[in-house]
Design a protein around this motif. Structure first.
Motif, mmCIF file in Angstrom:
data_model
loop_
_atom_site.group_PDB
_atom_site.id
_atom_site.type_symbol
_atom_site.label_atom_id
_atom_site.label_comp_id
_atom_site.label_asym_id
_atom_site.label_seq_id
_atom_site.Cartn_x
_atom_site.Cartn_y
_atom_site.Cartn_z
ATOM 1 N N ASP A 66 0.808 -1.232 0.000
ATOM 2 C CA ASP A 66 0.000 0.000 0.000
ATOM 3 C C ASP A 66 0.833 1.270 0.000
ATOM 4 O O ASP A 66 0.441 2.283 0.595
ATOM 5 C CB ASP A 66 -0.979 0.012 1.181
ATOM 6 C CG ASP A 66 -2.092 -1.013 1.007
ATOM 7 O OD1 ASP A 66 -2.284 -1.481 -0.132
ATOM 8 O OD2 ASP A 66 -2.761 -1.344 1.997
ATOM 9 N N GLY A 79 -1.046 -6.128 -1.462
ATOM 10 C CA GLY A 79 -2.122 -6.232 -0.479
ATOM 11 C C GLY A 79 -1.795 -7.194 0.637
ATOM 12 O O GLY A 79 -0.975 -8.084 0.485
ATOM 13 N N GLU A 82 -5.442 -10.774 3.867
ATOM 14 C CA GLU A 82 -6.891 -10.808 3.958
ATOM 15 C C GLU A 82 -7.555 -10.526 2.608
ATOM 16 O O GLU A 82 -8.690 -10.889 2.383
ATOM 17 C CB GLU A 82 -7.395 -9.781 4.975
ATOM 18 C CG GLU A 82 -7.105 -10.128 6.418
ATOM 19 C CD GLU A 82 -5.751 -9.650 6.884
ATOM 20 O OE1 GLU A 82 -4.951 -9.203 6.045
ATOM 21 O OE2 GLU A 82 -5.476 -9.742 8.090
ATOM 22 N N PHE A 83 -6.839 -9.837 1.701
ATOM 23 C CA PHE A 83 -7.470 -9.384 0.477
ATOM 24 C C PHE A 83 -6.966 -10.086 -0.783
ATOM 25 O O PHE A 83 -7.487 -9.852 -1.850
ATOM 26 C CB PHE A 83 -7.276 -7.877 0.333
ATOM 27 C CG PHE A 83 -7.901 -7.093 1.445
ATOM 28 C CD1 PHE A 83 -9.275 -7.016 1.567
ATOM 29 C CD2 PHE A 83 -7.121 -6.434 2.383
ATOM 30 C CE1 PHE A 83 -9.860 -6.292 2.595
ATOM 31 C CE2 PHE A 83 -7.705 -5.707 3.402
ATOM 32 C CZ PHE A 83 -9.080 -5.641 3.510
ATOM 33 N N VAL A 84 -5.961 -10.908 -0.715
ATOM 34 C CA VAL A 84 -5.442 -11.531 -1.922
ATOM 35 C C VAL A 84 -5.560 -13.045 -1.883
ATOM 36 O O VAL A 84 -5.270 -13.709 -2.854
ATOM 37 C CB VAL A 84 -3.972 -11.134 -2.180
ATOM 38 C CG1 VAL A 84 -3.855 -9.639 -2.390
ATOM 39 C CG2 VAL A 84 -3.076 -11.574 -1.028
ATOM 40 N N SER A 321 -11.357 -6.360 7.562
ATOM 41 C CA SER A 321 -11.341 -7.452 6.589
ATOM 42 C C SER A 321 -12.395 -8.467 6.977
ATOM 43 O O SER A 321 -12.444 -8.918 8.119
ATOM 44 C CB SER A 321 -9.963 -8.125 6.568
ATOM 45 O OG SER A 321 -10.056 -9.431 6.031
ATOM 46 N N GLN A 350 -8.431 -17.004 -6.847
ATOM 47 C CA GLN A 350 -8.604 -15.552 -6.713
ATOM 48 C C GLN A 350 -7.873 -14.852 -7.839
ATOM 49 O O GLN A 350 -6.756 -15.245 -8.197
ATOM 50 C CB GLN A 350 -8.038 -15.085 -5.366
ATOM 51 C CG GLN A 350 -8.165 -13.589 -5.106
ATOM 52 C CD GLN A 350 -9.602 -13.137 -4.983
ATOM 53 O OE1 GLN A 350 -10.286 -12.933 -5.987
ATOM 54 N NE2 GLN A 350 -10.068 -12.982 -3.757
ATOM 55 N N THR A 353 -4.508 -8.840 -8.120
ATOM 56 C CA THR A 353 -4.947 -7.499 -7.738
ATOM 57 C C THR A 353 -5.217 -6.633 -8.961
ATOM 58 O O THR A 353 -6.243 -5.934 -9.034
ATOM 59 C CB THR A 353 -3.890 -6.834 -6.843
ATOM 60 O OG1 THR A 353 -3.719 -7.618 -5.665
ATOM 61 C CG2 THR A 353 -4.305 -5.428 -6.447
ATOM 62 N N ASP A 374 -9.348 -0.605 -5.550
ATOM 63 C CA ASP A 374 -8.254 -1.052 -4.678
ATOM 64 C C ASP A 374 -7.792 -2.472 -4.964
ATOM 65 O O ASP A 374 -6.900 -2.991 -4.288
ATOM 66 C CB ASP A 374 -8.668 -0.942 -3.213
ATOM 67 C CG ASP A 374 -9.919 -1.756 -2.883
ATOM 68 O OD1 ASP A 374 -10.415 -2.472 -3.776
ATOM 69 O OD2 ASP A 374 -10.390 -1.677 -1.733
ATOM 70 N N LYS A 376 -9.312 -5.185 -4.412
ATOM 71 C CA LYS A 376 -9.753 -6.105 -3.363
ATOM 72 C C LYS A 376 -11.204 -6.492 -3.616
ATOM 73 O O LYS A 376 -12.080 -5.634 -3.631
ATOM 74 C CB LYS A 376 -9.593 -5.453 -1.991
ATOM 75 C CG LYS A 376 -8.148 -5.051 -1.704
ATOM 76 C CD LYS A 376 -8.028 -4.118 -0.518
ATOM 77 C CE LYS A 376 -6.578 -3.663 -0.330
ATOM 78 N NZ LYS A 376 -6.425 -2.672 0.753
ATOM 79 N N GLY A 378 -14.027 -7.254 -2.382
ATOM 80 C CA GLY A 378 -14.861 -7.257 -1.199
ATOM 81 C C GLY A 378 -16.339 -7.379 -1.527
ATOM 82 O O GLY A 378 -16.739 -7.631 -2.673
#
Length: 415
Positions: A66, A79, A82-84, A321, A350, A353, A374, A376, A378
């Motif tokens: 980030d 990232g 939690e996000f990747v 997250s 997944q 990014t 971003d 992510k 979500g």
């Protein structure tokens, strides 16, 4: 060596000189910025000796995620896990089972402390143990970073500069006030410290001396660390006696996955009356039936589904997250119940990014997505994707795949 080789060698040498000069200039600018923080640190009561000791030899850590680095505009940010990772990657059953086993032993070891904390703050001991387990593996994981270097780097190069600059100032204050020694100030990539991962500002808001030794020691004192975590949850709105979320079976007729966003809430009892059923035949407390709940589908129409209550979002304030909350919430339950999720995670992969960012930009242009770009995937991204799938008569599963992204790009090219 031929002419081309000599020319290439010359170009390489010139590039190295330019790169070194650029890095040197950036480093000087960073050092100047760091030094310019002194008046603000002084205003917080930090002495010159403490400030100089903390900043001496500090260099930016460009391995952190980030960061908004010069020359890398448009590059996808790195990232945190939690996000990747997919839900199955992040919430690994073997990891959950191992931590739950350790937590059972610690629950017995700290029974009186946990009971006293729950009596005072209303946060169950198993939730606190789960946070401790997730954050530092019950103290077995040594935080890898120099906290001052992390906070300074994020304050200078990060995407949330003002926030981290303030955290850095509070870190100086923690040193000045004697809460921690400089050599013990280890942190995660985000600058959080201690057994349960507090940012400096959170330490000053929520840290507790629960063992009564006159120190707020979130690094070494289990009572202090767990009570401080409880105090933080209370500060963020924890509801005493309420659950965090329930895993549910989907209605036989299925469900529109685009409604799986926090903005769409119904009383828990209403969800149940529409065909949702709690996993393993669990029964909610009668007092919870009128509580607002929202549907969470972490893997779209694949994997487990959840009805989330207010305490879910309180834990999310601790770490923003959904996978973190699911990990902590599920681990807290596994300490007393050995059963895994009733519905297993799917075997989906997944997207990278950069691919998710491309998808978000396309969905934004189509007016389906209004949140930040971003990378992510979500809840809001998945719901917007589901809306795109519905509009284009694709299979509606609210899960980002390369096939759907390819469909978007082909349609965009034709328009």
């Amino acid at each position: 060596m031929g002419r081309l080789g000599k020319f290439a060698e010359t170009l390489l040498a010139a590039w190295l000189v330019t790169a070194a000069a650029s890095a040197g200039a950036a480093d000087v600018a960073f050092q100047n910025w760091l030094g310019d923080l002194w008046p603000q640190a002084q205003a917080l009561g930090v002495s010159r000796a403490t400030f100089d000791a903390a900043t001496r030899g500090i260099e930016p850590d460009l391995t952190l995620p980030d960061l908004d680095l010069p020359g890398r505009e448009g590059a996808p940010p790195r990232g945190q896990a939690e996000f990747v990772q997919t839900p199955a990657d992040y919430i690994k059953e073997a990891n959950i089972a191992r931590l739950a086993g350790e937590a059972k032993k610690l629950a017995a070891q700290h029974r009186d402390t946990l009971a006293a904390i729950e009596q005072q703050y209303g946060v169950p001991g198993n939730v606190l143990l789960a946070i401790w387990g997730r954050e530092t593996a019950f103290g077995g994981y040594r935080l890898p970073k120099n906290a001052i270097a992390v906070l300074a780097t994020q304050g200078y190069y990060g995407r949330r500069k003002e926030m981290f600059r303030q955290e850095l100032l509070y870190a100086f204050k923690m040193l000045e006030d004697g809460h921690v020694k400089l050599g013990d100030m280890r942190a995660s990539w985000g600058g959080a410290m201690g057994l349960v991962q507090f940012l400096p500002s959170e330490f000053y808001k929520y840290a507790v001396d629960f063992d009564g030794d006159g120190k707020k020691d979130i690094w070494n004192s289990v009572p202090d660390a767990l009570a401080s975590a409880a105090q933080q949850l209370i500060g963020k709105g924890w509801q005493r006696g309420a659950h965090w979320a329930y895993e549910v079976r989907m209605p036989p007729q299925g469900v529109d996955c685009t409604i799986g966003v926090p903005e769409i809430t119904r009383p828990l009892g209403e969800w149940l009356s529409h065909g949702f059923a709690l996993a393993y035949g669990r029964k909610p407390a009668a007092s919870e039936l009128n509580e607002p709940a929202s549907l969470l589908l972490p893997e779209g129409t694949y994997g487990p589904a959840f009805l989330t209550l207010k305490n879910y979002y309180v834990i999310k304030e601790y770490n923003f997250s959904d996978l973190y909350v699911l990990f902590v919430g599920h681990l807290s339950e596994r300490i007393g119940d050995s059963r895994p999720f009733e519905t297993p995670w799917g075997k989906n992969t997944q997207l990278r990014t950069a691919q998710v960012e491309t998808m978000q930009r396309t969905l934004t242009k189509l007016g389906l997505y209004k949140d930040k770009i971003d990378g992510k995937a979500g809840m809001l991204t998945r719901a917007a994707l589901g809306a795109y799938q519905k509009a284009n008569r694709l299979k509606v599963d609210c899960w980002p795949t390369a096939a759907v992204l390819d469909d978007m790009q082909k349609r965009a090219a034709r328009n």
